[in-house]
Design a protein around this motif. Structure first.
Motif, PDB file in Angstrom:
ATOM      1  N   ASP A   1       0.823  -1.196   0.000  1.00 47.13           N
ATOM      2  CA  ASP A   1       0.000   0.000   0.000  1.00 47.13           C
ATOM      3  C   ASP A   1       0.858   1.246   0.000  1.00 47.13           C
ATOM      4  OD1 ASP A   1      -2.554  -1.422   2.179  1.00 47.13           O
ATOM      5  OD2 ASP A   1      -2.282  -1.521   0.002  1.00 47.13           O
ATOM      6  N   ARG A   2       0.430   2.235  -0.754  1.00 46.17           N
ATOM      7  CA  ARG A   2       1.123   3.511  -0.820  1.00 46.17           C
ATOM      8  C   ARG A   2       0.922   4.271   0.491  1.00 46.17           C
ATOM      9  NH1 ARG A   2       2.333   7.441  -5.004  1.00 46.17           N
ATOM     10  NH2 ARG A   2       1.718   5.892  -6.528  1.00 46.17           N
ATOM     11  N   ALA A   3       1.970   4.902   0.969  1.00 46.26           N
ATOM     12  CA  ALA A   3       1.863   5.735   2.158  1.00 46.26           C
ATOM     13  C   ALA A   3       1.135   7.017   1.804  1.00 46.26           C
ATOM     14  CB  ALA A   3       3.250   6.056   2.706  1.00 46.26           C
ATOM     15  N   PRO A   4       0.487   7.664   2.791  1.00 49.06           N
ATOM     16  CA  PRO A   4      -0.228   8.901   2.495  1.00 49.06           C
ATOM     17  C   PRO A   4       0.703   9.993   2.007  1.00 49.06           C
ATOM     18  CG  PRO A   4      -0.029   8.556   4.873  1.00 49.06           C
ATOM     19  CD  PRO A   4       0.418   7.297   4.206  1.00 49.06           C
TER      20      PRO A   4
ATOM     21  N   MET B   1      -3.725  25.116   7.326  1.00 48.41           N
ATOM     22  CA  MET B   1      -4.670  24.103   6.859  1.00 48.41           C
ATOM     23  C   MET B   1      -5.724  23.789   7.916  1.00 48.41           C
ATOM     24  SD  MET B   1      -2.392  21.464   4.611  1.00 48.41           S
ATOM     25  CE  MET B   1      -1.103  22.039   3.492  1.00 48.41           C
ATOM     26  N   ASP B   2      -5.314  23.754   9.183  1.00 46.18           N
ATOM     27  CA  ASP B   2      -6.276  23.518  10.263  1.00 46.18           C
ATOM     28  C   ASP B   2      -7.314  24.630  10.321  1.00 46.18           C
ATOM     29  OD1 ASP B   2      -5.079  21.139  11.033  1.00 46.18           O
ATOM     30  OD2 ASP B   2      -3.864  22.057  12.612  1.00 46.18           O
ATOM     31  N   ALA B   3      -6.864  25.872  10.131  1.00 43.60           N
ATOM     32  CA  ALA B   3      -7.792  27.012  10.142  1.00 43.60           C
ATOM     33  C   ALA B   3      -8.745  26.959   8.956  1.00 43.60           C
ATOM     34  CB  ALA B   3      -7.005  28.320  10.141  1.00 43.60           C
ATOM     35  N   ILE B   4      -8.226  26.551   7.803  1.00 42.79           N
ATOM     36  CA  ILE B   4      -9.064  26.427   6.607  1.00 42.79           C
ATOM     37  C   ILE B   4     -10.121  25.345   6.820  1.00 42.79           C
ATOM     38  CG2 ILE B   4      -9.051  25.687   4.186  1.00 42.79           C
ATOM     39  CD1 ILE B   4      -6.190  27.004   4.076  1.00 42.79           C
TER      40      ILE B   4
ATOM     41  N   LYS C   1     -11.199  24.490   1.777  1.00 41.79           N
ATOM     42  CA  LYS C   1     -11.971  23.597   2.647  1.00 41.79           C
ATOM     43  C   LYS C   1     -12.373  22.324   1.898  1.00 41.79           C
ATOM     44  CE  LYS C   1     -16.025  23.414   5.657  1.00 41.79           C
ATOM     45  NZ  LYS C   1     -17.247  24.111   6.139  1.00 41.79           N
ATOM     46  N   GLU C   2     -12.582  22.449   0.580  1.00 37.94           N
ATOM     47  CA  GLU C   2     -13.039  21.305  -0.203  1.00 37.94           C
ATOM     48  C   GLU C   2     -11.957  20.235  -0.379  1.00 37.94           C
ATOM     49  OE1 GLU C   2     -15.752  24.328  -0.300  1.00 37.94           O
ATOM     50  OE2 GLU C   2     -13.685  24.551  -1.035  1.00 37.94           O
ATOM     51  N   ASN C   3     -10.680  20.608  -0.403  1.00 41.45           N
ATOM     52  CA  ASN C   3      -9.632  19.605  -0.639  1.00 41.45           C
ATOM     53  C   ASN C   3      -8.595  19.519   0.476  1.00 41.45           C
ATOM     54  OD1 ASN C   3      -8.073  21.894  -0.975  1.00 41.45           O
ATOM     55  ND2 ASN C   3      -7.615  21.556  -3.146  1.00 41.45           N
ATOM     56  N   VAL C   4      -8.824  20.205   1.589  1.00 38.08           N
ATOM     57  CA  VAL C   4      -7.803  20.294   2.633  1.00 38.08           C
ATOM     58  C   VAL C   4      -7.423  18.932   3.209  1.00 38.08           C
ATOM     59  CG1 VAL C   4      -9.464  20.736   4.508  1.00 38.08           C
ATOM     60  CG2 VAL C   4      -7.099  21.549   4.708  1.00 38.08           C
ATOM     61  N   ASP C   5      -8.367  18.006   3.297  1.00 34.96           N
ATOM     62  CA  ASP C   5      -8.041  16.695   3.869  1.00 34.96           C
ATOM     63  C   ASP C   5      -6.974  15.969   3.048  1.00 34.96           C
ATOM     64  OD1 ASP C   5      -9.719  16.898   6.049  1.00 34.96           O
ATOM     65  OD2 ASP C   5     -11.425  16.003   5.010  1.00 34.96           O
ATOM     66  N   GLU C   6      -6.972  16.197   1.749  1.00 34.91           N
ATOM     67  CA  GLU C   6      -5.984  15.575   0.878  1.00 34.91           C
ATOM     68  C   GLU C   6      -4.573  16.091   1.165  1.00 34.91           C
ATOM     69  OE1 GLU C   6      -4.969  15.253  -3.936  1.00 34.91           O
ATOM     70  OE2 GLU C   6      -6.818  16.229  -3.249  1.00 34.91           O
TER      71      GLU C   6
ATOM     72  N   GLY D   1       1.185  19.322   5.445  1.00 35.40           N
ATOM     73  CA  GLY D   1       1.311  20.570   6.188  1.00 35.40           C
ATOM     74  C   GLY D   1       2.487  20.524   7.158  1.00 35.40           C
ATOM     75  N   PHE D   2       3.252  21.601   7.225  1.00 39.24           N
ATOM     76  CA  PHE D   2       4.431  21.636   8.093  1.00 39.24           C
ATOM     77  C   PHE D   2       4.176  22.518   9.303  1.00 39.24           C
ATOM     78  CE2 PHE D   2       4.894  24.941   4.869  1.00 39.24           C
ATOM     79  CZ  PHE D   2       5.184  26.068   5.610  1.00 39.24           C
ATOM     80  N   HIS D   3       4.949  22.272  10.372  1.00 43.27           N
ATOM     81  CA  HIS D   3       4.788  23.008  11.623  1.00 43.27           C
ATOM     82  C   HIS D   3       5.825  24.112  11.742  1.00 43.27           C
ATOM     83  CE1 HIS D   3       1.799  20.222  13.243  1.00 43.27           C
ATOM     84  NE2 HIS D   3       2.532  19.264  12.752  1.00 43.27           N
TER      85      HIS D   3
END
Length: 347
Positions: free
Chosen positions: A34-37, A277-280, A335-340, A345-347
């Motif tokens: 399986d491919r990693a995320p 990304m969390d805010a979006i 918001k529509e694609n943020v989960d992808e 996302g970096f800290h």
């Protein structure tokens, strides 16, 4: 952020798809696994381990979220390959110190070098030195002054960042008469800042109802973002959209916006920080999108270096050789694609 700590420009191709393309020929996991995320810096299913390759990595001082993510992506990607050894330097924004670090890697006779220069022009000679010594150089993001100083360049698209930010805002405001926007830029001494502004301005030319009424340059830091945004808010009592070049300085900008109690405009950020990304995703404030400048380019640089060391091409392309340059696409995260994109996302 400091003038010695940032990014540059060039050609075309998407961040996530580029990683998939590269690992199609350079991965060492068994077929069918399986491919990693996305963003995990784990190779996709591909070929078996090959000739051992020692990669020298000379990156920046991790004094900014994006720069730290560059270093971490390189380390994780190399660790995922059983046939790769990564010789990594401490990282420096001092050009003389970084030149010395690269020369040490050359003297160690690494197989391939990956270099994100503190200053591309200043480090061109050491890139030429490595190439003359028979060590292929993968020039990461900030480009050397001569193409003879590297075998392959990979990096982000600063003009594309501004262009896609402008298009997103333009589509949101295209039906609003006399719409106005403001811009919180990076450091005007950097060419990348000029490129981002140029792309933004070019995009807005397609929307005659929209005017840019103010622009303020910051320094890619939280503190500068807060101070400069406060000045913009004081000077502009009403506007419809804000384009902020950098998500780190955007943390400060959002603080200033909250302190001013402003909710009357939409905001687009830049780079792709996890906090943005969390805010979006939460969708409870002005930040509605961020335009990527993917630090995953460092993982792809390791892929390219491994392919060069093993004298391979890239899976998915007909050519037998690694390309001379590869520019990552500045995707717009909403918001529509943020989960992808959250895993990148970096800290």
């Amino acid at each position: 952020m400091p003038a010695t700590s940032r990014r540059h420009l060039l050609l075309g191709g998407a961040a996530v798809s580029a990683g998939a393309l590269l690992t199609a020929c350079t991965g060492n996991e068994p077929q069918g696994q399986d491919r990693a995320p996305a963003g995990s810096a784990a190779p996709a299913a591909g070929d078996k381990p090959g000739t051992p390759v020692t990669i020298g990595f000379a990156g920046p001082q991790a004094d900014h979220g994006w720069l730290n993510a560059i270093n971490e992506n390189a380390k994780r990607r190399a660790a995922a390959y059983s046939d790769v050894t990564l010789e990594i330097t401490e990282g420096s924004n001092d050009t003389a110190a970084q030149i010395g670090q690269v020369q040490t890697l050359i003297n160690k006779k690494v197989d391939v070098l990956v270099v994100l220069p503190a200053d591309g022009k200043a480090l061109t000679q050491v890139g030429l030195q490595a190439m003359r010594a028979g060590i292929p150089v993968v020039n990461l993001d900030r480009i050397f002054a001569s193409p003879q100083a590297y075998r392959c360049w990979i990096g982000g698209d600063n003009y594309g960042m501004g262009l896609n930010a402008g298009r997103f805002i333009g589509e949101r405001l295209k039906d609003k008469p006399d719409a106005t926007v403001v811009e919180l830029a990076g450091m005007d001494s950097l060419e990348l800042t000029k490129q981002r502004t140029q792309g933004f301005d070019d995009a807005l030319r397609n929307y005659p109802n929209i005017r840019k009424v103010a622009r303020q340059a910051a320094d890619f830091t939280v503190e500068s973002g807060q101070a400069k945004m406060a000045q913009l808010l004081q000077a502009q009592q009403k506007f419809d959209a804000l384009w902020n070049h950098d998500d780190d300085q955007g943390v400060g900008a959002l603080r200033a916006i909250a302190q001013a109690g402003r909710k009357d405009f939409l905001m687009v950020g830049g780079a792709g920080a996890r906090s943005a990304m969390d805010a979006i995703k939460a969708d409870d404030g002005v930040l509605k999108a961020t335009v990527l400048y993917p630090p995953t380019m460092a993982a792809s640089a390791v892929d390219l270096a491994r392919a060069l060391g093993q004298k391979k091409g890239i899976g998915g392309l007909s050519e037998l050789e690694v390309p001379a340059s590869l520019t990552l696409y500045s995707a717009v995260v909403t918001k529509e694609n943020v989960d992808e994109y959250l895993p990148t996302g970096f800290h």
